[in-house]
Write an enzyme that holds these catalytic residues in place. Structure first.
Site, PDB file in Angstrom:
ATOM      1  CB  SER A 214      36.901  35.263  41.838  1.00  0.00           C
ATOM      2  OG  SER A 214      37.441  35.886  40.946  1.00  0.00           O
TER       3      SER A 214
ATOM      4  CE  LYS B 178      36.065  35.679  37.445  1.00  0.00           C
ATOM      5  NZ  LYS B 178      37.145  36.543  38.029  1.00  0.00           N
TER       6      LYS B 178
ATOM      7  CB  SER C  35      40.404  36.625  40.496  1.00  0.00           C
ATOM      8  OG  SER C  35      39.801  37.032  41.776  1.00  0.00           O
TER       9      SER C  35
END
Lengths: 90, 486
Positions: B154, B79, B178
Site C-alpha cells: 500500500s 505515508k 506494504s
C-alpha cells in the site's frame, strides 16, 4: 463452505449495501472466504500467551493531554464543548 | 548531478562539509517534485513551507557550530496514515478527507528532533488496504520505471517518490508487505522492522498486531540511518519493546560474508513465482555464495496457509479498528440521515471504498458467532505454527532469502477486477508479519521489460543489524542498478 448472508454481515458492520451492490459483494465475499478456508489441521496447537513476551505498561499517572477545543475541531458538528449527534432518547 | 539524485548519506556528508545547505537540498527536492509529480502522483499533500522552515533552522544550527544528528537537513516523505500535527492525514480515504491531527505520531516527533524537513504526505491504498495504490480515493500513483504500471502498495507513494528522486527517504507502514512489495516494484530498499521495535503511536491502525512503521531508502546504508532515528521503546505504545538499539549505520560495512549462513526456503520459489524473478534471486544468492556465504536449502512447510491466516487476522482486527469511523468525532459525516444508526451507516457507506468494505465485512464474518472457531481461532493457531517453523529455521540460518513479490510491477487496472489476484501479490511477504519478524527488500536486478526485481531478507526478531549489513554488502557486489528514466 457456509452460506454467506452479505446483507446481514453488512448490517453487523454498520454498512449499507443496496440491491445493486449486493450481488457483486456476495460473489466476492464467497470467493474470498473460499480462499481463506484453506487452513491446516491445527488441533494439536494450544494457543497460550508467551510469559517471556511481557507487555510493559506505563505508570498510571496523570499527565498533559490534548485540549478539548483542539479535538473538537475535527468533529463534523460540535456545540458547547460536546460532539453533536442525532437525538437518541425520545 | 543534481542534489536530489544523491543518497541521504552522501547529502549528509556534503551538508556537514559545507558543500551545500539544507535549504538547497530541500529546494532541489521541491523542484524535482514540481517536475516529476505530474507523471508520478506520489503526494497527497506537499508541505513546502514547513520543509523550508525546518531546513533553514538546520542551516542556522550548523552555522552556529551546533552538533547535529546525522540526518539533519535531509528531507523526507511520510505515508498519509501517519499523524502529523496540523497537516492533513487522510489515509487516502474520503472518510478522513478533512482530518487534521492535533498531535504528532511518535516517529514524527523523532523526525522533527532530528531536524529533517518533511516534504509532504504520500499516497497509499485506502487505510493501507491494497497492493497497488489503486485503492486511493484521491489519485493513482505511477511507477517511475514505467508510468503505465503500478508502484505497488500500500505504501506506493513512498516507493514511487524515492525512485523518482522526489524524496531521498520516506516512512511507510507494513501490515502484510506494504513496504517491501512497493519497494520491490520501484527498486528501493524497504525495511519492515521487527514488531515492537518502532512505536505505532499515531499510525492510524489497520491490524494492530501486524502493523509496523518502517523505512524506504535508496540504499541499505540510508535505511540504516533512518531506522536508527525511529526505533526504540515508547511509553505511548505498550507493544513497543525496551532494549538496546545500536546505531545501525555506524558499523554497516563491518560484515563477514564467510560467516553468513543463509537459508533458502523451497516453498518461496515454486510455480507461482515468475521465472525472471526466480532466476534473478537465485543469481543474487549465487553471488553471496561465491563470496563465502554458506547457502542451505530449508523448508517452511506451512507457507501455503499464510495468506489465509493473514487475511483472516488482518481483517478481523480491521473490522474492530475501523469501527471508530462513525461520523461523530472526526472525518466525514453523511449529509442526509434519519437517526443515529442511519447516520453511522450512511457516513461509513459513503466514506469507505469497496476494498475497505470487503475487509471490514470479512472481519465481521470470521469473528461472528458460529464461525469464530473455524476461521479466526484456526488462523491464530496457524500463526503459531508459522512462527514455530521460522524459529526452527533460524536455528540453522542467520537469515532467509526469498523473492519479495512473485512478479514485477503489473499494469494499472490489471488486477483491480479480482481481489484474490491482488491478494496473491503478498504471498512472499505476509508470513513475516504473521511471525513479527523483520524483513528487508533489496533490489537484485531488472527484468526483460526494465522493471526492478526485489529480493527479501528475513531474520530473527531484532536482527535488523544483520539484515542491513548483508544488504549493504550485497549492494557492493551487485553494483549500481539503472535508475528510473523520467
Amino acid at each position: 463452505m457456509p452460506g454467506i448472508d452479505v446483507k446481514k454481515i453488512a448490517r453487523l458492520s454498520r454498512l449499507l449495501i443496496d440491491n445493486s451492490e449486493a450481488e457483486h459483494f456476495q460473489r466476492e465475499m464467497e470467493n474470498i472466504i473460499a480462499m481463506v478456508e484453506r487452513l491446516p489441521d491445527t488441533s494439536d496447537i494450544v494457543l497460550r500467551l508467551n510469559p517471556e513476551d511481557k507487555m510493559e505498561l506505563r505508570a498510571d499517572k496523570t499527565g498533559p493531554s490534548l485540549k478539548r477545543d483542539e479535538l473538537l475541531k475535527n468533529a463534523p458538528q460540535s456545540e458547547a464543548g460536546c460532539f453533536v449527534v442525532p437525538k437518541v432518547v425520545e | 548531478m543534481e542534489l536530489y539524485e544523491y543518497t541521504a548519506a552522501e547529502l549528509s556528508a556534503m551538508f556537514r562539509a559545507g558543500e551545500c545547505s539544507a535549504e538547497e537540498i530541500t529546494r532541489s527536492a521541491l523542484d524535482r517534485i514540481n517536475t516529476a509529480e505530474d507523471k508520478i502522483q506520489a503526494f497527497l499533500t506537499v508541505t513546502e513551507e514547513n520543509a523550508l522552515e525546518t531546513a533553514k533552522s538546520a542551516d542556522k544550527k550548523f552555522s552556529a557550530g551546533e552538533t547535529l544528528p546525522p540526518l539533519a537537513g535531509i528531507p523526507i516523505g511520510i505515508k498519509d496514515n501517519i499523524c502529523t500535527n496540523g497537516i492533513l492525514t487522510t489515509c487516502a480515504s474520503k472518510i478522513l478527507g478533512n482530518f487534521i491531527p492535533p498531535y504528532d505520531a511518535t516517529v514524527i516527533k523523532k523526525i522533527k528532533t532530528h531536524y529533517m524537513p518533511i516534504l509532504g504526505k504520500m499516497n497509499l491504498d485506502e487505510f493501507a488496504m491494497g497492493s497497488s495504490c489503486e485503492n486511493s480515493y484521491f489519485k493513482k500513483t505511477r511507477n517511475p520505471y514505467d508510468t503505465e504500471r503500478v508502484p505497488g502498495g500500500s505504501s506506493g507513494g513512498c516507493a514511487a517518490a524515492v525512485s523518482a528522486g522526489e524524496v531521498p527517504l520516506a516512512l511507510g507502514s507494513d501490515t502484510g508487505g506494504s513496504i517491501r512489495q512497493p519497494a520491490s516494484y520501484c527498486g528501493n530498499v524497504g525495511l519492515k522492522p521487527t514488531y515492537g521495535s518502532v512505536s505505532r503511536y499515531g499510525l492510524v491502525a489497520f491490524a494492530s498486531s501486524l502493523d509496523q512503521i518502517g523505512v524506504f531508502a535508496k540504499t541499505a546504508e540510508d535505511a540504516a540511518l533512518l531506522y536508527s532515528v525511529i526505533c526504540g521503546k515508547d511509553e505511548k505504545d505498550a507493544t513497543s519493546v525496551r532494549r538496546e538499539y545500536p546505531d545501525f549505520a555506524a558499523d554497516i560495512s563491518n560484515f563477514d560474508c564467510k560467516k553468513l549462513r543463509a537459508g533458502v526456503p523451497k516453498e518461496y520459489f515454486g510455480p507461482g513465482i515468475d521465472g525472471e524473478v526466480r532466476d534473478s534471486v537465485y543469481k543474487a544468492i549465487e553471488l553471496l555464495k561465491e563470496n563465502g556465504a554458506e547457502i542451505r536449502e530449508i523448508s517452511l512447510p506451512s507457507t501455503d496457509y499464510a495468506l489465509s491466516a493473514y487475511y483472516i487476522i488482518a481483517c478481523a482486527e480491521a473490522s474492530s479498528n475501523l469501527a471508530r469511523f462513525d461520523g461523530v468525532k472526526y472525518g466525514y459525516r453523511s449529509e442526509k440521515f434519519e437517526n443515529l444508526i442511519d447516520m453511522y451507516e450512511r457516513s461509513r457507506s459513503e466514506g469507505f471504498g469497496d476494498e475497505v468494505k470487503r475487509r471490514i465485512m470479512l472481519g465481521a464474518f470470521v469473528l461472528s458467532s458460529g464461525y469464530i472457531d473455524a476461521y479466526y481461532n484456526k488462523a491464530k493457531a496457524t500463526q503459531a505454527l508459522i512462527s514455530r517453523e521460522f524459529a526452527s529455521a533460524f536455528e540453522q540460518a542467520d537469515l532467509i532469502i526469498t523473492p519479495t513479490s512473485p512478479t514485477t510491477a503489473f499494469k494499472l487496472g490489471e488486477k483491480t477486477a479480482d481481489p484474490l489476484q491482488m491478494y496473491a501479490s503478498d504471498i512472499c511477504t505476509v508470513t513475516v508479519n504473521i511471525a513479527g519478524l523483520p524483513g528487508l527488500n533489496v533490489p537484485c536486478g531488472l527484468d526483460g521489460k526494465g522493471l526492478p526485481i526485489g529480493m527479501q531478507f528475513v531474520g530473527p526478531h531484532f536482527s535488523e543489524e544483520i539484515l542491513l549489513k548483508a544488504a549493504h554488502f550485497y549492494e557492493s557486489l551487485r553494483g549500481e542498478l539503472p535508475r528510473a528514466l523520467l
